[in-house]
Each structure stands twice: as C-alpha cells, then as structure tokens.
Design an enzyme around this catalytic site. Sequence first.
Site, mmCIF file in Angstrom:
data_model
loop_
_atom_site.group_PDB
_atom_site.id
_atom_site.type_symbol
_atom_site.label_atom_id
_atom_site.label_comp_id
_atom_site.label_asym_id
_atom_site.label_seq_id
_atom_site.Cartn_x
_atom_site.Cartn_y
_atom_site.Cartn_z
ATOM 1 N N ASP A 118 1.130 -1.356 -0.381
ATOM 2 C CA ASP A 118 -0.092 0.005 -0.329
ATOM 3 C C ASP A 118 0.474 1.444 0.036
ATOM 4 O O ASP A 118 0.314 2.739 -0.111
ATOM 5 C CB ASP A 118 -0.930 -0.100 1.468
ATOM 6 N N ASP A 169 -6.178 -5.431 -5.381
ATOM 7 C CA ASP A 169 -6.072 -4.313 -4.594
ATOM 8 C C ASP A 169 -4.418 -3.300 -4.998
ATOM 9 O O ASP A 169 -4.279 -2.941 -5.510
ATOM 10 C CB ASP A 169 -5.543 -4.316 -3.375
HETATM 11 N N1 GLY Z 1 -6.599 -2.724 0.234
HETATM 12 C C1 GLY Z 1 -8.029 -3.215 1.270
HETATM 13 C C2 GLY Z 1 -9.108 -2.723 1.027
HETATM 14 O O1 GLY Z 1 -9.623 -2.356 -0.429
HETATM 15 O O2 GLY Z 1 -10.144 -2.807 1.991
#
Ligand code: GLY
Length: 378
Positions: A94, A155
């Site tokens: 992330d 993601d």
């Molecule tokens: N990256 C995790 C979500 O979209 O909750």
Amino acid sequence: MVQLPVTEETFAISTISLVRIRQNAVIFNGRFPNSGDGLHYTLNDNVNWLAAFWPGMLWLAGANNDDPIYRETAVSLLPTFSNRLDQQVHITHDLGFLFSLSARAQWQVTGDEAARQLALRAADLLADRFRQPGQYIQAWGPVGEVERGGLIIADTMMNLPLLFWASEQTGNPRYYEAAYHHAQISRQYLIREDGSSFHTYFFNQETGEPIAGRTHQGYSDDSLWARGHAWMIYGFALAAQWCNEPLFLDAARQTAVAFLNELPEDKIPLWDLRLPAHETPYRDSSAAAIAACGLFRIAQLDNDSQMYAQGEELVAALIHHCLETDPAGQGLLKHGALHVPKGWAADEYIIFSDYFFLEALLTLENRNPDFWGPTNKD
Ligand code: GLY
C-alpha cells in the site's frame, strides 16, 4: 478524447464537498479519518493504508482552490509519511496509495522537490517487494515470509502507478518493469474467464508456480468482492495508460463489463457482488466510486462515450442513494463497507469512498489534477 460535461448538480456537490473538507481540516487537527458511524469520523494516527486518502482529498481540493488551508494542512501531514518510512510503520504494497496521494501529490501541486524525493524513496521500497520467481509484487508481510510470500491481491493494481511514475521521473526502468510484470501476472491469474476476479492468488514463492485463487475480504473464494474488483478496473485502466498495452485495456474493459453486469438495479454494489440472499445485504459505496473513476479513465483512453455514460450513471446513483445531506455530517458518502468478514465498518463513512467520489466529480468537471496517471501527458 471524450468531452466531460459539467452539470449544475455535480458542481454544487463538489462545491459543498470542498467546504466540508475545509471544516474537517480544522476538526481533524493533524489526525487521519478512517471510517465513521453516524455523522463523525473516527480519527487515527498515520499507521495504516487509510492514511493515504485524507491528504489526497486535501490535494484534490488544494489543486482547485486558492484558499491556503487545503495545501497547508496537507503539507503539515507529510512528515508523518516520512516517519512511516523511517520507522517502518506497517510497510506493505500500500506504499502506492500512501505516497501517490501525499508526497507525489504535494510535488505535483507545489513543485516541492523534497516531497518528490520522498515519493521516490517509497517507490524503492515498493519495488523491493517484487519477487523474481513469480514476477509479482508481494502484497503483505515481510518479503519472503512463509505464509504470505506467495500471495498477490487485486488491490495492488492501484499501487502500481507509484512505480510507473518513479520510472518516468528517474529514467530507471526497474520500477516500470516490476509494475508491468505484476500487471501481466494479475491479468493472467486474478481475472476469471467470465471477467470476474479472485481477490487473491497464491503462488509457490520458490518456483513461481500458480496454486489457486482465494479471497481475503470477499464472501468466498469463488464469489466477487466488489471493491477488489473495482481496484482491478481502475488499476488496469491506469496500467494501460502508462504502458500503452492493449492487453491491459482489454482487462480493464472486461472487468468493467463484469462489474456493471452484476450490479443491483439501483447500481450501488453489494459489498460482495455474489452475496447469497440469506446474508445481510450491506452495500459498498466505495466500490461504485472507484469503479466510476476507472470507467472514466477507460472512456478517456478509448474515446468511449458509452463507458463514460456508465461512469456517469454510477456517480448519479451515489448522489441519489449515498450522499450525506446532513450539514452536520463530516463525510461525503454513506454506506461504505470496510471489511465485512471482520465486522469492521459495514455501513459507514469510509475515507476512500469520499476520496474517489470527489475524484469522480472533479473528473466530470474536467478539473481532476490526476495523481495516478503520467505527469507528462504528451
Ligand atoms: N486495500 C484493502 C481494501 O480495499 O480494503
């Protein structure tokens, strides 16, 4: 290029949104909104991936408004991002979300060289998560960890723009190559034949051999987690833009069509698009907002007025079913679902619902500063 018309309705809503962000800048006082039950957000330190989106909203606002409060508040948050790298606070894939919407955005709006350097530092750490045997970016956990070393997730597609940008900025192909190969592996293994997607996929991390598709946040391995799928739509559209790769544009289109086909009549997705009828039908406004941004990106790349119209319909549905109309409310959109299997924020404000809703509105109005795509659009 498809023309993106401004409507009075969206303009009024984006204006109110900027006012609300201004008020929140004072209320949040250096902390980060995550989710919120009722009219208020709960606030946190910069310790998780959700920290990306409040600075992102401030920069969306700051790029469109001379009032210094937006930029000054966003700038005041940046040291907490630098601190996360120094202290290694919850470093995962992330990094892309976190540093595209903070450091890159700050550099893009203000020209701040130190912010650019910080974003490049984050890109280095993200590229370090690339695993040669399987040609993918490891999502979670320390690199090579036994349990998660072989795991990719949908993601991650939205974290790739930081890597593409780093190659654009430095001329070093290492970042681009990691992102390009990760996107190819995601296309091959996460997208199912019918255009739906697995949330996660496991590989043998020593050999790179594929094992099986699974889920982490969806209802079941073979269901369709709405937000993960929306990350795929927007992420592949962005990868197509950065790489000029028709396979990525096909992937964006294929996942977009599957998403649209599985929406309920009111167009606000259930948190899992294949949720059995006996389960509580929580919605996820964030998935619709992310998907709308993805559809607009596909429309822009492919001069596709139909895809654009579908994006407009999603924004209209969000306005009619999810907009926070209470003037005391801190959020922009209601009915987000953060992590239903874990029981986290099943029907609440979520900061990334608000971020992508605002980005979609500004895209409709041709005033999205675009913190994901190439800086040099020629
Ligand atoms: N990256 C995790 C979500 O979209 O909750």
